[in-house]
Design a protein around this motif. Structure first.
Motif, mmCIF file in Angstrom:
data_model
loop_
_atom_site.group_PDB
_atom_site.id
_atom_site.type_symbol
_atom_site.label_atom_id
_atom_site.label_comp_id
_atom_site.label_asym_id
_atom_site.label_seq_id
_atom_site.Cartn_x
_atom_site.Cartn_y
_atom_site.Cartn_z
ATOM 1 N N ALA A 2 36.575 46.204 39.674
ATOM 2 C CA ALA A 2 37.836 46.218 38.925
ATOM 3 C C ALA A 2 39.003 45.799 39.809
ATOM 4 O O ALA A 2 39.853 45.010 39.390
ATOM 5 C CB ALA A 2 38.080 47.599 38.328
ATOM 6 N N ARG A 3 39.060 46.285 41.044
ATOM 7 C CA ARG A 3 40.163 45.932 41.943
ATOM 8 C C ARG A 3 40.114 44.443 42.306
ATOM 9 O O ARG A 3 41.134 43.777 42.348
ATOM 10 C CB ARG A 3 40.127 46.780 43.215
ATOM 11 N N GLN A 6 41.368 42.551 39.285
ATOM 12 C CA GLN A 6 42.817 42.670 39.126
ATOM 13 C C GLN A 6 43.543 41.732 40.083
ATOM 14 O O GLN A 6 44.566 41.154 39.735
ATOM 15 C CB GLN A 6 43.252 44.112 39.326
ATOM 16 N N TYR A 7 43.036 41.584 41.288
ATOM 17 C CA TYR A 7 43.616 40.623 42.231
ATOM 18 C C TYR A 7 43.390 39.188 41.742
ATOM 19 O O TYR A 7 44.298 38.362 41.755
ATOM 20 C CB TYR A 7 43.003 40.809 43.623
ATOM 21 N N ALA A 8 42.193 38.895 41.288
ATOM 22 C CA ALA A 8 41.811 37.540 40.899
ATOM 23 C C ALA A 8 42.617 37.031 39.706
ATOM 24 O O ALA A 8 42.760 35.817 39.536
ATOM 25 C CB ALA A 8 40.319 37.486 40.587
ATOM 26 N N VAL A 9 43.157 37.945 38.905
ATOM 27 C CA VAL A 9 43.976 37.550 37.761
ATOM 28 C C VAL A 9 45.149 36.676 38.206
ATOM 29 O O VAL A 9 45.581 35.782 37.489
ATOM 30 C CB VAL A 9 44.471 38.812 37.023
ATOM 31 N N ALA A 50 41.946 44.474 30.220
ATOM 32 C CA ALA A 50 43.404 44.592 30.373
ATOM 33 C C ALA A 50 43.914 43.529 31.341
ATOM 34 O O ALA A 50 44.960 42.904 31.112
ATOM 35 C CB ALA A 50 43.766 45.990 30.858
ATOM 36 N N ALA A 51 43.175 43.300 32.427
ATOM 37 C CA ALA A 51 43.565 42.274 33.394
ATOM 38 C C ALA A 51 43.483 40.878 32.771
ATOM 39 O O ALA A 51 44.359 40.042 32.996
ATOM 40 C CB ALA A 51 42.677 42.361 34.638
#
Length: 58
Positions: A2-3, A6-9, A50-51
């Protein structure tokens, strides 16, 4: 996962890893586990979607 997602978004290229355990036969020359956002469990799915929605809004 998940982290990282979220960065890759916020990166130009967003891809999911291709080979996960357990390795299962997918086709003639492919093996690996499923790597769709829903295959990581419910909590991860909520975070990843969500991301993805944030990325689409951006």
């Amino acid at each position: 996962m998940a982290r990282w997602f979220q960065y890759a978004v916020f990166c130009p290229l967003l891809r999911l890893p291709g080979f996960r355990e357990p390795r299962i036969k997918l086709g003639a020359s492919q093996t690996g586990g499923p790597n769709e956002v829903w295959s990581y469990g419910q909590r991860a799915y909520e975070s990843l979607t969500a991301a993805l929605r944030l990325r689409e809004r951006l």
